[in-house]
Write a protein that holds these residues in place. Structure first.
Motif, short mmCIF file in Angstrom:
data_model
loop_
_atom_site.label_atom_id
_atom_site.label_comp_id
_atom_site.label_asym_id
_atom_site.label_seq_id
_atom_site.Cartn_x
_atom_site.Cartn_y
_atom_site.Cartn_z
N MET A 99 0.85 -1.19 0.00
CA MET A 99 0.00 0.00 0.00
C MET A 99 0.88 1.24 0.00
SD MET A 99 -2.98 1.04 2.68
CE MET A 99 -3.77 -0.52 2.30
N GLU A 100 0.59 2.20 -0.88
CA GLU A 100 1.42 3.37 -1.06
C GLU A 100 1.11 4.41 0.00
OE1 GLU A 100 2.91 6.07 -4.82
OE2 GLU A 100 1.13 4.84 -4.94
N GLY A 114 -11.17 0.69 2.38
CA GLY A 114 -11.84 0.94 1.11
C GLY A 114 -11.79 2.37 0.63
N TYR A 115 -10.94 3.19 1.27
CA TYR A 115 -10.86 4.59 0.88
C TYR A 115 -9.85 4.79 -0.24
CZ TYR A 115 -13.60 5.72 5.01
OH TYR A 115 -14.60 5.79 5.95
N VAL A 116 -10.03 5.86 -0.98
CA VAL A 116 -9.14 6.23 -2.08
C VAL A 116 -8.72 7.68 -1.89
CG1 VAL A 116 -8.97 6.63 -4.56
CG2 VAL A 116 -10.18 4.63 -3.71
N THR A 117 -7.43 7.94 -2.09
CA THR A 117 -6.91 9.30 -2.02
C THR A 117 -6.33 9.68 -3.36
OG1 THR A 117 -6.40 9.11 0.34
CG2 THR A 117 -5.25 10.82 -0.89
N LEU A 118 -6.65 10.87 -3.82
CA LEU A 118 -6.11 11.40 -5.08
C LEU A 118 -5.07 12.45 -4.74
CD1 LEU A 118 -9.42 11.79 -7.15
CD2 LEU A 118 -7.88 9.84 -7.02
N THR A 146 -18.47 8.06 -11.93
CA THR A 146 -17.98 7.64 -13.25
C THR A 146 -16.48 7.83 -13.36
OG1 THR A 146 -20.10 8.24 -14.24
CG2 THR A 146 -18.22 8.01 -15.73
N GLN A 147 -15.99 8.99 -12.90
CA GLN A 147 -14.56 9.29 -13.00
C GLN A 147 -13.74 8.35 -12.14
OE1 GLN A 147 -13.32 11.70 -15.05
NE2 GLN A 147 -11.30 10.88 -14.57
N LEU A 148 -14.22 8.04 -10.93
CA LEU A 148 -13.46 7.18 -10.03
C LEU A 148 -13.36 5.76 -10.59
CD1 LEU A 148 -11.98 7.33 -7.37
CD2 LEU A 148 -14.07 6.61 -6.21
N ARG A 168 -13.97 12.52 2.01
CA ARG A 168 -13.25 11.27 1.82
C ARG A 168 -13.98 10.45 0.77
NH1 ARG A 168 -11.69 8.11 7.11
NH2 ARG A 168 -10.10 7.33 5.67
N MET A 169 -13.20 9.80 -0.09
CA MET A 169 -13.76 9.04 -1.20
C MET A 169 -13.50 7.55 -1.01
SD MET A 169 -12.46 11.62 -4.21
CE MET A 169 -10.88 11.88 -3.37
N ARG A 170 -14.47 6.73 -1.41
CA ARG A 170 -14.34 5.29 -1.32
C ARG A 170 -14.26 4.70 -2.72
NH1 ARG A 170 -15.75 3.65 3.98
NH2 ARG A 170 -15.76 1.49 3.25
#
Length: 465
Positions: A1-2, A73-77, A146-148, A98-100
Protein backbone atom coordinates in the motif's frame (compact mmCIF):
# COMPACT_ATOMS: atom_id res chain seq x y z
CA UNK A 1 0.00 0.00 0.00
CA UNK A 2 1.42 3.37 -1.06
CA UNK A 3 1.94 6.00 1.59
CA UNK A 4 0.37 9.44 1.27
CA UNK A 5 2.69 11.06 3.77
CA UNK A 6 5.04 13.86 2.75
CA UNK A 7 4.73 17.54 2.00
CA UNK A 8 5.21 17.38 -1.76
CA UNK A 9 1.73 16.10 -2.51
CA UNK A 10 -1.60 17.89 -2.40
CA UNK A 11 -4.78 15.97 -1.59
CA UNK A 12 -7.41 16.56 -4.25
CA UNK A 13 -11.10 16.79 -3.41
CA UNK A 14 -14.21 16.88 -5.62
CA UNK A 15 -15.30 20.33 -6.71
CA UNK A 16 -18.59 20.84 -4.85
CA UNK A 17 -20.08 23.46 -7.20
CA UNK A 18 -20.09 21.45 -10.43
CA UNK A 19 -23.55 21.84 -11.98
CA UNK A 20 -23.10 20.14 -15.37
CA UNK A 21 -20.79 18.23 -17.68
CA UNK A 22 -19.69 14.62 -17.33
CA UNK A 23 -16.03 14.87 -16.25
CA UNK A 24 -15.43 15.04 -12.52
CA UNK A 25 -13.70 18.25 -11.47
CA UNK A 26 -11.17 18.16 -8.62
CA UNK A 27 -9.82 20.99 -6.46
CA UNK A 28 -6.09 21.62 -6.24
CA UNK A 29 -7.03 24.43 -3.86
CA UNK A 30 -9.95 26.80 -3.50
CA UNK A 31 -8.85 28.89 -6.51
CA UNK A 32 -7.73 26.12 -8.89
CA UNK A 33 -9.50 23.09 -10.29
CA UNK A 34 -8.25 20.02 -12.17
CA UNK A 35 -10.11 18.57 -15.12
CA UNK A 36 -9.35 15.26 -16.90
CA UNK A 37 -7.13 16.02 -19.86
CA UNK A 38 -8.60 15.78 -23.36
CA UNK A 39 -5.78 16.36 -25.89
CA UNK A 40 -7.91 18.48 -28.17
CA UNK A 41 -9.10 20.70 -25.31
CA UNK A 42 -5.51 21.14 -24.13
CA UNK A 43 -4.50 22.18 -27.64
CA UNK A 44 -7.38 24.63 -27.82
CA UNK A 45 -6.46 26.30 -24.51
CA UNK A 46 -2.87 26.69 -25.69
CA UNK A 47 -3.79 28.26 -29.04
CA UNK A 48 -7.14 30.02 -28.61
CA UNK A 49 -7.39 33.58 -29.98
CA UNK A 50 -6.36 36.27 -27.51
CA UNK A 51 -9.63 38.27 -27.62
CA UNK A 52 -11.52 35.17 -26.46
CA UNK A 53 -9.25 34.45 -23.48
CA UNK A 54 -11.02 36.86 -21.14
CA UNK A 55 -14.17 34.78 -21.58
CA UNK A 56 -12.52 31.44 -20.74
CA UNK A 57 -11.04 30.13 -17.47
CA UNK A 58 -7.35 30.85 -17.00
CA UNK A 59 -5.25 27.87 -18.05
CA UNK A 60 -2.26 26.96 -15.85
CA UNK A 61 -0.81 23.80 -17.40
CA UNK A 62 -0.95 20.04 -16.84
CA UNK A 63 -0.42 17.75 -13.85
CA UNK A 64 -0.58 14.04 -13.25
CA UNK A 65 -2.77 12.60 -10.52
CA UNK A 66 -1.87 9.60 -8.39
CA UNK A 67 -4.57 7.28 -7.09
CA UNK A 68 -3.68 5.76 -3.72
CA UNK A 69 -5.76 2.94 -2.22
CA UNK A 70 -5.92 3.05 1.56
CA UNK A 71 -7.33 0.92 4.37
CA UNK A 72 -11.07 0.66 4.82
CA UNK A 73 -11.84 0.94 1.11
CA UNK A 74 -10.86 4.59 0.88
CA UNK A 75 -9.14 6.23 -2.08
CA UNK A 76 -6.91 9.30 -2.02
CA UNK A 77 -6.11 11.40 -5.08
CA UNK A 78 -2.75 13.17 -4.97
CA UNK A 79 -0.98 15.66 -7.23
CA UNK A 80 2.43 17.31 -7.18
CA UNK A 81 1.95 21.05 -7.77
CA UNK A 82 4.07 23.31 -10.00
CA UNK A 83 7.38 24.53 -8.55
CA UNK A 84 6.16 28.13 -8.19
CA UNK A 85 2.90 27.12 -6.58
CA UNK A 86 1.84 28.60 -3.24
CA UNK A 87 -1.36 27.04 -1.88
CA UNK A 88 -4.40 29.15 -1.09
CA UNK A 89 -5.25 29.17 2.59
CA UNK A 90 -8.14 26.76 3.05
CA UNK A 91 -9.57 28.33 6.25
CA UNK A 92 -9.85 24.90 7.81
CA UNK A 93 -11.83 23.40 4.95
CA UNK A 94 -9.22 20.88 3.79
CA UNK A 95 -9.71 17.12 4.12
CA UNK A 96 -13.45 17.53 4.61
CA UNK A 97 -14.26 14.95 1.93
CA UNK A 98 -13.25 11.27 1.82
CA UNK A 99 -13.76 9.04 -1.20
CA UNK A 100 -14.34 5.29 -1.32
CA UNK A 101 -13.52 2.84 -4.10
CA UNK A 102 -17.25 2.18 -4.42
CA UNK A 103 -17.71 5.73 -5.68
CA UNK A 104 -19.41 7.11 -2.57
CA UNK A 105 -18.31 10.35 -0.96
CA UNK A 106 -18.18 10.90 2.78
CA UNK A 107 -18.27 14.48 3.99
CA UNK A 108 -17.26 15.73 7.41
CA UNK A 109 -20.32 16.05 9.64
CA UNK A 110 -19.36 19.63 10.44
CA UNK A 111 -19.80 20.73 6.83
CA UNK A 112 -23.06 22.54 6.16
CA UNK A 113 -25.56 20.81 3.88
CA UNK A 114 -25.89 23.59 1.32
CA UNK A 115 -27.57 21.87 -1.63
CA UNK A 116 -30.89 20.28 -2.46
CA UNK A 117 -32.52 19.10 -5.68
CA UNK A 118 -36.31 19.04 -5.60
CA UNK A 119 -37.19 17.20 -8.81
CA UNK A 120 -36.82 13.53 -9.82
CA UNK A 121 -33.61 12.44 -11.48
CA UNK A 122 -34.74 11.49 -14.96
CA UNK A 123 -32.86 9.90 -17.78
CA UNK A 124 -31.37 7.18 -15.58
CA UNK A 125 -32.31 3.59 -14.91
CA UNK A 126 -32.75 4.43 -11.23
CA UNK A 127 -35.16 7.33 -11.30
CA UNK A 128 -35.83 8.54 -7.80
CA UNK A 129 -36.79 11.64 -5.93
CA UNK A 130 -33.80 13.55 -4.60
CA UNK A 131 -35.00 15.94 -1.88
CA UNK A 132 -32.45 15.31 0.84
CA UNK A 133 -30.06 18.17 1.52
CA UNK A 134 -26.42 17.38 0.71
CA UNK A 135 -23.04 19.11 1.32
CA UNK A 136 -22.30 19.19 -2.45
CA UNK A 137 -24.24 19.61 -5.65
CA UNK A 138 -25.98 16.26 -6.40
CA UNK A 139 -24.53 16.28 -9.92
CA UNK A 140 -21.02 16.12 -8.45
CA UNK A 141 -21.61 12.63 -7.05
CA UNK A 142 -22.86 11.35 -10.42
CA UNK A 143 -19.78 12.66 -12.24
CA UNK A 144 -17.40 11.54 -9.52
CA UNK A 145 -18.62 7.94 -9.52
CA UNK A 146 -17.98 7.64 -13.25
CA UNK A 147 -14.56 9.29 -13.00
CA UNK A 148 -13.46 7.18 -10.03
CA UNK A 149 -14.34 3.99 -11.90
CA UNK A 150 -12.04 5.07 -14.74
CA UNK A 151 -9.24 5.92 -12.33
CA UNK A 152 -9.54 2.56 -10.58
CA UNK A 153 -9.48 0.80 -13.96
CA UNK A 154 -6.17 2.52 -14.69
CA UNK A 155 -4.76 1.09 -11.47
CA UNK A 156 -5.84 -2.47 -12.23
CA UNK A 157 -4.53 -2.32 -15.80
CA UNK A 158 -1.23 -0.68 -14.75
CA UNK A 159 -1.96 2.24 -17.03
CA UNK A 160 0.01 5.47 -16.75
CA UNK A 161 -1.09 8.06 -14.23
CA UNK A 162 -4.03 10.12 -15.52
CA UNK A 163 -3.33 13.62 -16.76
CA UNK A 164 -5.38 16.65 -15.72
CA UNK A 165 -5.37 20.27 -16.88
CA UNK A 166 -5.24 23.06 -14.31
CA UNK A 167 -7.88 25.75 -14.66
CA UNK A 168 -9.09 28.78 -12.77
CA UNK A 169 -11.88 28.02 -10.32
CA UNK A 170 -14.52 30.47 -11.53
CA UNK A 171 -16.48 30.24 -8.26
CA UNK A 172 -13.53 31.21 -6.06
CA UNK A 173 -14.45 34.89 -5.78
CA UNK A 174 -18.05 34.09 -4.82
CA UNK A 175 -19.36 33.27 -1.36
CA UNK A 176 -22.60 31.69 -2.61
CA UNK A 177 -22.07 31.18 -6.36
CA UNK A 178 -25.30 31.05 -8.35
CA UNK A 179 -24.44 29.19 -11.57
CA UNK A 180 -26.31 28.62 -14.82
CA UNK A 181 -24.71 26.16 -17.25
CA UNK A 182 -26.03 26.73 -20.77
CA UNK A 183 -25.39 24.33 -23.64
CA UNK A 184 -24.83 26.68 -26.55
CA UNK A 185 -25.48 26.57 -30.27
CA UNK A 186 -27.64 24.74 -32.78
CA UNK A 187 -24.96 22.12 -33.51
CA UNK A 188 -23.89 19.78 -30.72
CA UNK A 189 -21.23 17.58 -32.31
CA UNK A 190 -17.64 17.96 -33.45
CA UNK A 191 -16.21 17.32 -36.90
CA UNK A 192 -14.88 13.91 -35.88
CA UNK A 193 -18.23 12.62 -34.61
CA UNK A 194 -19.59 9.39 -36.09
CA UNK A 195 -22.87 9.34 -37.99
CA UNK A 196 -24.80 7.76 -35.05
CA UNK A 197 -23.36 10.41 -32.72
CA UNK A 198 -24.41 13.18 -35.09
CA UNK A 199 -27.92 11.80 -35.37
CA UNK A 200 -28.23 11.50 -31.58
CA UNK A 201 -27.01 15.06 -31.04
CA UNK A 202 -29.28 16.40 -33.78
CA UNK A 203 -32.28 14.80 -32.11
CA UNK A 204 -31.43 16.49 -28.80
CA UNK A 205 -31.24 19.82 -30.59
CA UNK A 206 -34.58 19.57 -32.39
CA UNK A 207 -36.38 18.14 -29.35
CA UNK A 208 -35.16 20.82 -26.90
CA UNK A 209 -34.79 24.58 -26.73
CA UNK A 210 -31.44 24.26 -28.52
CA UNK A 211 -33.29 24.19 -31.82
CA UNK A 212 -35.62 27.11 -31.11
CA UNK A 213 -33.33 29.32 -29.03
CA UNK A 214 -29.80 28.05 -29.71
CA UNK A 215 -29.42 27.37 -25.98
CA UNK A 216 -30.63 24.91 -23.34
CA UNK A 217 -30.01 24.46 -19.64
CA UNK A 218 -27.27 21.98 -18.76
CA UNK A 219 -27.36 22.56 -15.01
CA UNK A 220 -28.15 25.19 -12.42
CA UNK A 221 -27.78 26.14 -8.80
CA UNK A 222 -29.29 29.24 -7.22
CA UNK A 223 -28.95 30.30 -3.59
CA UNK A 224 -32.20 30.62 -1.67
CA UNK A 225 -32.07 33.04 1.25
CA UNK A 226 -35.22 31.47 2.71
CA UNK A 227 -33.66 28.01 3.14
CA UNK A 228 -29.98 29.09 3.11
CA UNK A 229 -29.35 26.37 0.53
CA UNK A 230 -28.76 26.08 -3.19
CA UNK A 231 -31.67 24.88 -5.32
CA UNK A 232 -30.17 22.57 -7.97
CA UNK A 233 -31.34 21.50 -11.42
CA UNK A 234 -29.61 19.10 -13.82
CA UNK A 235 -29.35 18.61 -17.58
CA UNK A 236 -32.34 16.24 -17.72
CA UNK A 237 -34.48 19.04 -16.34
CA UNK A 238 -33.09 21.32 -19.02
CA UNK A 239 -33.92 18.89 -21.81
CA UNK A 240 -37.54 18.71 -20.64
CA UNK A 241 -38.22 22.42 -21.08
CA UNK A 242 -40.02 24.14 -23.92
CA UNK A 243 -39.43 27.81 -24.70
CA UNK A 244 -41.90 28.94 -22.05
CA UNK A 245 -40.37 26.60 -19.50
CA UNK A 246 -36.90 27.90 -20.33
CA UNK A 247 -38.06 31.45 -19.69
CA UNK A 248 -39.50 30.42 -16.32
CA UNK A 249 -36.31 28.57 -15.41
CA UNK A 250 -34.29 31.67 -16.26
CA UNK A 251 -36.45 33.69 -13.88
CA UNK A 252 -35.98 31.01 -11.22
CA UNK A 253 -32.21 31.29 -11.64
CA UNK A 254 -32.52 34.99 -10.86
CA UNK A 255 -34.84 34.50 -7.86
CA UNK A 256 -33.38 34.09 -4.37
CA UNK A 257 -36.56 32.84 -2.71
CA UNK A 258 -37.82 36.27 -1.70
CA UNK A 259 -37.26 38.44 -4.76
CA UNK A 260 -35.90 38.47 -8.28
CA UNK A 261 -32.32 39.73 -8.39
CA UNK A 262 -32.90 42.39 -11.03
CA UNK A 263 -29.68 44.11 -9.89
CA UNK A 264 -27.54 41.45 -11.59
CA UNK A 265 -29.24 41.89 -14.96
CA UNK A 266 -27.41 45.01 -16.25
CA UNK A 267 -23.86 43.64 -15.70
CA UNK A 268 -24.82 40.22 -17.07
CA UNK A 269 -26.37 41.77 -20.19
CA UNK A 270 -23.34 44.03 -20.78
CA UNK A 271 -21.01 41.07 -20.43
CA UNK A 272 -23.05 39.02 -22.92
CA UNK A 273 -23.17 41.93 -25.36
CA UNK A 274 -19.40 42.25 -25.19
CA UNK A 275 -19.10 38.53 -25.90
CA UNK A 276 -21.35 38.90 -28.96
CA UNK A 277 -19.17 41.77 -30.17
CA UNK A 278 -15.95 39.77 -29.75
CA UNK A 279 -17.21 36.48 -31.20
CA UNK A 280 -18.78 38.31 -34.13
CA UNK A 281 -15.28 39.37 -35.17
CA UNK A 282 -13.71 35.90 -34.87
CA UNK A 283 -13.13 34.09 -38.14
CA UNK A 284 -13.14 30.28 -38.32
CA UNK A 285 -13.74 29.68 -34.58
CA UNK A 286 -16.41 27.08 -33.79
CA UNK A 287 -17.49 26.37 -30.20
CA UNK A 288 -19.20 23.05 -30.82
CA UNK A 289 -20.52 21.34 -27.63
CA UNK A 290 -19.28 24.15 -25.38
CA UNK A 291 -21.17 25.58 -22.44
CA UNK A 292 -21.65 29.15 -21.30
CA UNK A 293 -21.54 29.78 -17.55
CA UNK A 294 -23.47 32.66 -16.03
CA UNK A 295 -22.50 33.35 -12.43
CA UNK A 296 -23.56 35.88 -9.82
CA UNK A 297 -23.13 36.30 -6.07
CA UNK A 298 -26.04 34.95 -4.04
CA UNK A 299 -25.04 37.04 -1.02
CA UNK A 300 -26.20 40.59 -1.77
CA UNK A 301 -23.80 42.04 0.83
CA UNK A 302 -20.81 41.09 -1.35
CA UNK A 303 -19.61 43.40 -4.12
CA UNK A 304 -17.32 43.13 -7.12
CA UNK A 305 -14.20 43.89 -5.06
CA UNK A 306 -14.38 40.73 -2.98
CA UNK A 307 -12.23 37.69 -3.71
CA UNK A 308 -8.84 37.34 -5.37
CA UNK A 309 -7.97 34.55 -7.75
CA UNK A 310 -4.55 32.95 -7.44
CA UNK A 311 -2.46 33.62 -10.54
CA UNK A 312 0.37 31.23 -11.38
CA UNK A 313 1.88 33.76 -13.80
CA UNK A 314 2.32 36.43 -11.13
CA UNK A 315 3.68 33.90 -8.67
CA UNK A 316 6.21 32.75 -11.25
CA UNK A 317 7.38 36.34 -11.86
CA UNK A 318 7.92 36.90 -8.13
CA UNK A 319 10.00 33.75 -7.76
CA UNK A 320 13.27 34.72 -9.45
CA UNK A 321 15.02 31.48 -8.52
CA UNK A 322 12.50 29.33 -10.43
CA UNK A 323 12.53 28.59 -14.13
CA UNK A 324 10.30 30.78 -16.28
CA UNK A 325 8.40 27.75 -17.58
CA UNK A 326 6.30 25.79 -15.11
CA UNK A 327 7.74 22.31 -14.69
CA UNK A 328 5.15 19.77 -13.59
CA UNK A 329 6.08 16.43 -12.06
CA UNK A 330 4.17 13.29 -11.19
CA UNK A 331 6.27 11.97 -8.27
CA UNK A 332 9.43 12.66 -6.22
CA UNK A 333 11.69 12.01 -9.20
CA UNK A 334 12.98 14.79 -11.46
CA UNK A 335 11.24 13.51 -14.58
CA UNK A 336 9.42 16.40 -16.20
CA UNK A 337 6.10 16.30 -17.97
CA UNK A 338 5.91 17.80 -21.42
CA UNK A 339 2.83 19.99 -21.50
CA UNK A 340 2.10 19.94 -25.21
CA UNK A 341 3.59 17.34 -27.51
CA UNK A 342 3.17 14.24 -25.34
CA UNK A 343 -0.57 14.77 -25.09
CA UNK A 344 -1.45 15.58 -28.69
CA UNK A 345 -3.37 12.93 -30.55
CA UNK A 346 -2.73 12.15 -34.17
CA UNK A 347 -4.35 14.47 -36.66
CA UNK A 348 -7.69 13.39 -38.06
CA UNK A 349 -7.58 12.00 -41.53
CA UNK A 350 -8.92 14.41 -44.08
CA UNK A 351 -12.52 13.54 -44.71
CA UNK A 352 -13.49 12.24 -48.10
CA UNK A 353 -15.73 14.28 -50.34
CA UNK A 354 -18.60 11.87 -49.66
CA UNK A 355 -18.22 12.35 -45.90
CA UNK A 356 -18.17 16.12 -46.36
CA UNK A 357 -21.33 15.89 -48.44
CA UNK A 358 -22.99 13.79 -45.73
CA UNK A 359 -22.12 16.36 -43.07
CA UNK A 360 -23.58 19.16 -45.17
CA UNK A 361 -26.75 17.13 -45.73
CA UNK A 362 -27.06 16.52 -41.99
CA UNK A 363 -26.70 20.22 -41.23
CA UNK A 364 -29.23 21.11 -43.92
CA UNK A 365 -31.71 18.53 -42.63
CA UNK A 366 -31.32 19.94 -39.12
CA UNK A 367 -32.10 23.47 -40.30
CA UNK A 368 -35.11 22.20 -42.25
CA UNK A 369 -36.36 20.23 -39.24
CA UNK A 370 -36.02 23.25 -36.96
CA UNK A 371 -37.85 25.47 -39.44
CA UNK A 372 -40.68 22.98 -39.90
CA UNK A 373 -41.23 22.14 -36.23
CA UNK A 374 -40.61 25.46 -34.47
CA UNK A 375 -43.73 27.18 -33.16
CA UNK A 376 -43.61 30.81 -34.35
CA UNK A 377 -45.61 31.88 -31.30
CA UNK A 378 -42.95 30.60 -28.92
CA UNK A 379 -39.82 31.17 -30.99
CA UNK A 380 -37.51 34.14 -30.92
CA UNK A 381 -37.08 34.43 -34.65
CA UNK A 382 -33.69 33.74 -36.20
CA UNK A 383 -34.09 36.62 -38.65
CA UNK A 384 -34.48 39.25 -35.95
CA UNK A 385 -31.64 37.67 -33.99
CA UNK A 386 -29.32 37.88 -36.96
CA UNK A 387 -30.25 41.53 -37.46
CA UNK A 388 -29.33 42.20 -33.84
CA UNK A 389 -25.98 40.53 -34.41
CA UNK A 390 -25.29 42.65 -37.50
CA UNK A 391 -26.09 45.80 -35.54
CA UNK A 392 -23.73 44.80 -32.77
CA UNK A 393 -21.01 43.71 -35.20
CA UNK A 394 -20.89 47.04 -37.03
CA UNK A 395 -21.36 49.15 -33.90
CA UNK A 396 -18.17 51.11 -33.26
CA UNK A 397 -19.57 54.14 -31.48
CA UNK A 398 -18.05 55.28 -28.17
CA UNK A 399 -21.38 54.64 -26.46
CA UNK A 400 -21.19 50.94 -27.30
CA UNK A 401 -17.59 50.62 -26.14
CA UNK A 402 -18.51 52.42 -22.91
CA UNK A 403 -21.21 49.85 -22.23
CA UNK A 404 -18.73 46.99 -22.01
CA UNK A 405 -17.87 45.54 -18.57
CA UNK A 406 -14.23 46.67 -18.93
CA UNK A 407 -15.57 50.20 -18.39
CA UNK A 408 -18.41 49.84 -15.84
CA UNK A 409 -21.03 52.53 -15.77
CA UNK A 410 -20.63 54.91 -12.81
CA UNK A 411 -22.83 54.02 -9.88
CA UNK A 412 -23.21 55.15 -6.31
CA UNK A 413 -23.65 51.55 -5.12
CA UNK A 414 -21.18 48.68 -5.67
CA UNK A 415 -22.08 46.67 -8.74
CA UNK A 416 -23.16 43.07 -8.11
CA UNK A 417 -20.47 40.46 -8.65
CA UNK A 418 -21.15 38.55 -11.89
CA UNK A 419 -19.18 36.56 -14.45
CA UNK A 420 -19.71 35.03 -17.90
CA UNK A 421 -17.35 32.36 -19.27
CA UNK A 422 -17.20 29.74 -22.02
CA UNK A 423 -16.04 26.25 -20.95
CA UNK A 424 -15.53 22.74 -22.38
CA UNK A 425 -13.54 22.85 -25.63
CA UNK A 426 -13.12 19.15 -26.42
CA UNK A 427 -14.81 19.60 -29.82
CA UNK A 428 -14.00 23.24 -30.59
CA UNK A 429 -11.85 24.35 -33.49
CA UNK A 430 -10.17 27.40 -35.01
CA UNK A 431 -7.84 28.00 -37.93
CA UNK A 432 -4.59 27.68 -35.92
CA UNK A 433 -5.33 24.06 -34.97
CA UNK A 434 -4.56 22.78 -38.50
CA UNK A 435 -7.76 20.74 -38.59
CA UNK A 436 -8.87 19.10 -41.86
CA UNK A 437 -12.02 21.23 -41.79
CA UNK A 438 -11.51 25.01 -41.69
CA UNK A 439 -14.53 27.28 -41.32
CA UNK A 440 -15.10 30.83 -42.45
CA UNK A 441 -16.82 33.59 -40.54
CA UNK A 442 -18.13 33.65 -36.97
CA UNK A 443 -19.99 30.87 -35.18
CA UNK A 444 -23.56 31.89 -36.01
CA UNK A 445 -25.12 29.00 -34.04
CA UNK A 446 -23.39 30.13 -30.83
CA UNK A 447 -24.24 33.78 -31.57
CA UNK A 448 -27.88 32.83 -32.15
CA UNK A 449 -28.05 31.45 -28.61
CA UNK A 450 -26.26 34.47 -27.16
CA UNK A 451 -28.60 36.93 -28.84
CA UNK A 452 -31.66 35.10 -27.59
CA UNK A 453 -30.25 35.03 -24.05
CA UNK A 454 -29.71 38.80 -24.22
CA UNK A 455 -33.27 39.31 -25.50
CA UNK A 456 -34.72 37.14 -22.72
CA UNK A 457 -32.73 38.88 -20.00
CA UNK A 458 -33.72 42.30 -21.36
CA UNK A 459 -37.33 41.18 -21.29
CA UNK A 460 -37.01 40.22 -17.62
CA UNK A 461 -35.28 43.55 -16.95
CA UNK A 462 -38.20 45.44 -18.52
CA UNK A 463 -40.69 43.48 -16.44
CA UNK A 464 -38.84 43.85 -13.13
CA UNK A 465 -36.69 46.93 -13.64
Amino acid sequence: MESTSGNNYIHLEPFIHQVGGHSSMLCLDEATVCKPLVPRELNFYETLPDPVRKFTPKFYGVIQVRVVQEEGGYVTLLATPPDCYTPIQSNGKSCRIRMRRSGSIEVDSNVTELFHEDQPETGTSESKDVKKATPLNPWVLKCHRTQLQELMTNIHTNSSKPNFILLENLTWKFTFPCILDLKMGTRQYGDAASLPKKQSKMFKVVSTTSGKLGVRIGGMQVYQVTTKRFLCRNKFYGRSLNVGGFQQALRQFLHNGTKLRSDVLPPLIRRLEELVYILGRQDAVRFYTTSLLLLYEGDESKNSNSGTVYDFDKAREKNQEKESRISLTCDHSSDQMRVCDDYKVGQLNRRSSSAETLSVMLDQSLDEFISSTADPRNQLRRSSSTATYEEIKVAKSPSFEASMPSSPLPSTAPEPLVDVRIIDFAHSTHKDLDDPVVYSGPDHGFLFGLENMIALLKGIERDHG
